[in-house]
Design an enzyme around this catalytic site. Structure first.
Site, short mmCIF file in Angstrom:
data_model
loop_
_atom_site.label_atom_id
_atom_site.label_comp_id
_atom_site.label_asym_id
_atom_site.label_seq_id
_atom_site.Cartn_x
_atom_site.Cartn_y
_atom_site.Cartn_z
N CYS A 24 14.98 35.75 4.19
CA CYS A 24 14.72 34.94 2.97
C CYS A 24 14.41 35.60 1.74
O CYS A 24 14.05 36.80 1.80
CB CYS A 24 13.75 34.03 3.14
SG CYS A 24 13.77 32.64 2.02
N ASP A 51 4.69 27.68 8.47
CA ASP A 51 4.43 28.70 7.81
C ASP A 51 2.82 28.68 7.62
O ASP A 51 2.22 27.56 7.93
CB ASP A 51 5.16 28.49 6.21
CG ASP A 51 5.27 29.85 5.48
OD1 ASP A 51 4.68 30.88 6.18
OD2 ASP A 51 5.58 29.89 4.69
#
Length: 202
Positions: free
Chosen positions: A6, A126
């Site tokens: 990412c 996360d």
């Protein structure tokens, strides 16, 4: 197990991805040092090898903007990182058929439980960081994950050292950003090492 890199921003990052072939790459459209403009994302996407899917990362963005990027082929999947509610997701669903990844900032098991019923294809687990929606480079307590029916991306503080343990969590995909960087930019050597660990451990 799938692999996502990412926060790609540069043409060089795309060259790295084309050589290493992760399953997913991510473009960040939210406020971040890794943010890319719509035009930049379109240009980078045009240089990406077929078969690598592009995830767009958003924080409380207008659904119409997200849908435009998805429907024009700039991104393949939508990642929501701002705690968007079910009504928001339903509105987005009416505008685009792109699969949705819903990010959960985990402090406790209840954070995960609350999102299980959301009408999305994937979750993303996360770490929670004050005044930030992601990219903290910090892990959370993975023992909180327990049994998950919905496939999920595991993010937050992943790197070469903890990849083997991360692979034992049962995640659908591992999602790395800062863990594949050196001095704030993507590092091809680290990307290759991570990919080798993931592919060698399957």
């Amino acid at each position: 197990m799938k692999l996502k890199f990412c926060g790609l921003m540069r043409e060089q990052d795309i060259c790295f991805a084309n050589a290493i072939r992760p399953d997913y790459i991510g473009f960040v459209f939210a406020d971040s040092r890794r943010r890319v403009s719509d035009r930049k994302a379109d240009c980078l996407r045009a240089q990406l090898m077929p078969g690598i899917q592009v995830v767009g990362v958003f924080v409380n963005d207008a659904p119409e903007h997200i849908a435009a990027l998805a429907n024009s082929g700039v991104i393949d999947l939508v990642q929501l990182h701002g705690g968007e509610d079910a009504a928001y997701i339903e509105r987005l669903r009416r505008l685009t058929a792109a699969p949705v990844i819903y990010a959960i900032h985990v402090e406790g098991w209840r954070d995960i439980e609350r999102a299980k019923g959301y009408p999305v294809e994937y979750l993303l687990l996360d770490s929670r960081t004050k005044d930030a929606y992601g990219g903290s480079g910090k892990t959370f307590d993975w023992t909180l994950i327990r049994q998950m029916e919905k496939p999920y991306f595991l993010a937050g503080g992943l790197n070469e050292q903890n990849i083997p343990r991360a692979m034992r969590t049962g995640a659908y995909a591992l999602d790395l950003s800062s863990g594949i960087e050196t001095d704030g930019v993507k590092d091809e050597t680290k990307m290759r090492r991570v990919a080798a660990l993931v592919r060698g451990g399957q």
